[in-house]
Design an enzyme around this catalytic site. Structure first.
Site, PDB file in Angstrom:
ATOM      1  N   ASP A 116       9.420 -13.239 -10.591  1.00 11.59           N
ATOM      2  CA  ASP A 116      10.038 -12.678 -11.793  1.00 11.59           C
ATOM      3  C   ASP A 116      11.474 -13.143 -11.949  1.00 11.59           C
ATOM      4  OD1 ASP A 116       7.657 -11.393 -11.583  1.00 11.59           O
ATOM      5  OD2 ASP A 116       8.473  -9.363 -11.424  1.00 11.59           O
ATOM      6  N   ASP A 202      12.655 -13.099 -18.111  1.00 11.42           N
ATOM      7  CA  ASP A 202      12.249 -13.014 -16.714  1.00 11.42           C
ATOM      8  C   ASP A 202      11.539 -14.332 -16.409  1.00 11.42           C
ATOM      9  OD1 ASP A 202      13.175 -10.408 -16.595  1.00 11.42           O
ATOM     10  OD2 ASP A 202      11.251  -9.530 -15.997  1.00 11.42           O
ATOM     11  N   HIS A 253       5.406 -10.941 -18.378  1.00  9.73           N
ATOM     12  CA  HIS A 253       5.001 -11.927 -17.380  1.00  9.73           C
ATOM     13  C   HIS A 253       3.640 -12.526 -17.733  1.00  9.73           C
ATOM     14  CE1 HIS A 253       7.754  -9.293 -14.736  1.00  9.73           C
ATOM     15  NE2 HIS A 253       8.434 -10.034 -15.576  1.00  9.73           N
ATOM     16  N   ASP A 255       1.594 -14.401 -16.080  1.00 10.85           N
ATOM     17  CA  ASP A 255       0.653 -14.819 -15.045  1.00 10.85           C
ATOM     18  C   ASP A 255      -0.527 -13.879 -14.821  1.00 10.85           C
ATOM     19  OD1 ASP A 255       2.366 -12.981 -13.953  1.00 10.85           O
ATOM     20  OD2 ASP A 255       2.991 -14.206 -12.237  1.00 10.85           O
ATOM     21  N   CYS A 361       2.773 -13.447  -8.472  1.00  8.33           N
ATOM     22  CA  CYS A 361       4.033 -12.705  -8.655  1.00  8.33           C
ATOM     23  C   CYS A 361       4.847 -12.630  -7.369  1.00  8.33           C
ATOM     24  CB  CYS A 361       3.760 -11.273  -9.082  1.00  8.33           C
ATOM     25  SG  CYS A 361       2.589 -11.061 -10.390  1.00  8.33           S
TER      26      CYS A 361
HETATM   27  N1  ARG Z   1       2.212  -7.328 -17.262  1.00  8.01           N
HETATM   28  C1  ARG Z   1       1.165  -7.906 -16.463  1.00  8.01           C
HETATM   29  C2  ARG Z   1      -0.105  -7.123 -16.642  1.00  8.01           C
HETATM   30  O1  ARG Z   1      -0.116  -5.962 -16.419  1.00  8.01           O
HETATM   31  C3  ARG Z   1       1.532  -7.939 -15.011  1.00  8.01           C
HETATM   32  C4  ARG Z   1       2.307  -9.145 -14.691  1.00  8.01           C
HETATM   33  C5  ARG Z   1       2.717  -9.177 -13.277  1.00  8.01           C
HETATM   34  N2  ARG Z   1       3.332 -10.428 -13.042  1.00  8.01           N
HETATM   35  C6  ARG Z   1       4.471 -10.597 -12.337  1.00  8.01           C
HETATM   36  N3  ARG Z   1       4.951 -11.815 -12.219  1.00  8.01           N
HETATM   37  N4  ARG Z   1       5.134  -9.573 -11.839  1.00  8.01           N
HETATM   38  O2  ARG Z   1      -1.128  -7.661 -16.975  1.00  8.01           O
END
Ligand code: ARG
Length: 380
Positions: A116, A202, A253, A255, A361
């Site tokens: 992040d 981020d 994010h 990913d 992550c």
């Molecule tokens: N917001 C994403 C979801 O709930 C989680 C992403 C987590 N990724 C990270 N690099 N912390 O689907």
């Protein structure tokens, strides 16, 4: 010879995409982790019908930290077995309050998700501005490591993006009050809990495809942040493309939404298709988009204090274009990836979920083989 060809590829810091053979990586740690506080950029909630009860504050319980650390150590071991050099963040006390001229926050968060905070683009390390108060200083646990690379090799570039004020004015607090129907109505506005005034992103909202980087507009990345990255990288022939996933009403994010696995193959989230028209960037250059199967857990079955969705299932980490690491319970995903010709390695990682992420992550790749290439059919 172009400028890009002249860039060193044997630099201690060198990574151009998400999949080339991994050589060196930072893996996060749960040591010192705290619950994320309620603040203008985040309203943490319990899951599974317990939303009414207040979200805990302060340090996470030791057994929860220990469980996550055991799984993180399992990842370290696996990486080392594959001859990847692994480094770990320095311990930091996240329970301290922060007070700046523009904001205060009762405690900080953790160093579980370096993804992040930091991104490697070629031989440059970029520290993201971040978007939440509790994460303002999250670059600190990585500074010894970053300084080490910078001293070791004069080709390493090190950049900290401008730090935002995180003043109340930087946030759009009404966002949290909008009912779901309202959010649905506004889903093509791409306006979330941060305004467009300051430069915010981020690092985990970005995904690298050689000389092209895609980055999603989200709760943690605004248009000014994308513009900053675009201007910062353009002189080196690196193009930054904004992408959008309108059905993700709380995006943060990329990913768990859009995950490239090797040249020509992207794992996509069936509940969060990319904005119509933006898929052209990939389809026209022959990439295949493959929907991930439903995760092994439902959103309600995710850990009570986990703020991420069930789609952590697709937060996989590539060791090379042929080998990928997945959470051990995601059997349908393992089968899909095997059918696509990948070797799938599995480890337990659910204990890390409530710290904000899974395998991608919780890591930050410092060195992968390979160099910058034009992979999306665009060349400068
Ligand atoms: N917001 C994403 C979801 O709930 C989680 C992403 C987590 N990724 C990270 N690099 N912390 O689907």
């Amino acid at each position: 010879m172009t400028l890009l060809d002249s860039m060193p590829t044997d630099c201690v810091v060198s990574a151009w995409n998400e999949w080339d053979r991994l050589r060196e990586m930072v893996v996060g740690t749960a040591v010192g982790a705290n619950y994320e506080p309620t603040e203008p950029g985040s309203r943490p909630q319990r899951r599974g019908g317990r939303e009414g009860n207040p979200f805990p504050t302060g340090p996470k319980p030791q057994h929860v930290i220990d469980q996550a650390n055991e799984e993180l150590q399992g990842l370290v071991q696996l990486l080392q077995d594959w001859d990847v050099v692994v480094r770990r963040p320095s311990p930091v006390d996240f329970s301290t309050q922060l007070v700046s001229p523009d904001f205060s926050v009762e405690n900080q968060y953790c160093a579980v998700c370096p993804r992040d905070v930091l991104i490697t683009v070629g031989s440059e390390i970029i520290e993201a501005p971040m978007s939440r108060r509790a994460r303002f200083f999250e670059y600190l646990p990585y500074r010894d490591i970053v300084r080490g690379y910078w001293k070791q090799d004069q080709n390493v570039r090190w950049t900290a993006a401008p730090k935002p004020s995180m003043h109340d004015r930087m946030y759009r607090q009404e966002f949290w009050e909008w009912p779901l129907v309202e959010r649905h109505k506004r889903m093509h506005d791409f306006e979330f809990c941060v305004t467009q005034e300051e430069v915010l992103f981020d690092a985990a909202d970005a995904s690298r495809f050689g000389n092209d980087i895609i980055i999603q507009e989200s709760m943690t990345t605004n248009r000014a942040g994308i513009e900053w990255l675009r201007r910062h990288l353009q002189d080196r022939g690196i193009r930054v493309h904004a992408v959008h996933f309108p059905l993700d009403l709380f995006p943060s994010h990329i990913d768990c939404t859009f995950v490239p696995l090797r040249p020509g193959l992207i794992l996509t989230n069936p509940e969060r298709p990319i904005l119509e028209g933006e898929d052209k960037l990939f389809l026209d250059s022959g990439w295949k988009l493959v929907d991930a199967p439903q995760p092994s857990l439902t959103n309600d079955q995710m850990p009570e204090f986990c703020q991420s969705s069930k789609w952590l299932s697709m937060n996989v980490l590539s060791l090379s274009p042929d080998v990928v690491i997945c959470e051990e319970n995601e059997h349908e995903l393992h089968e899909l990836l095997s059918r696509e010709g990948l070797e799938v390695l599995t480890i337990p990682f659910r204990g890390v979920y409530e710290f904000g992420g899974s395998l991608h992550c919780a890591t930050w790749d410092v060195r992968r083989e390979g160099k910058g290439e034009d992979l999306l059919g665009i060349s400068s």
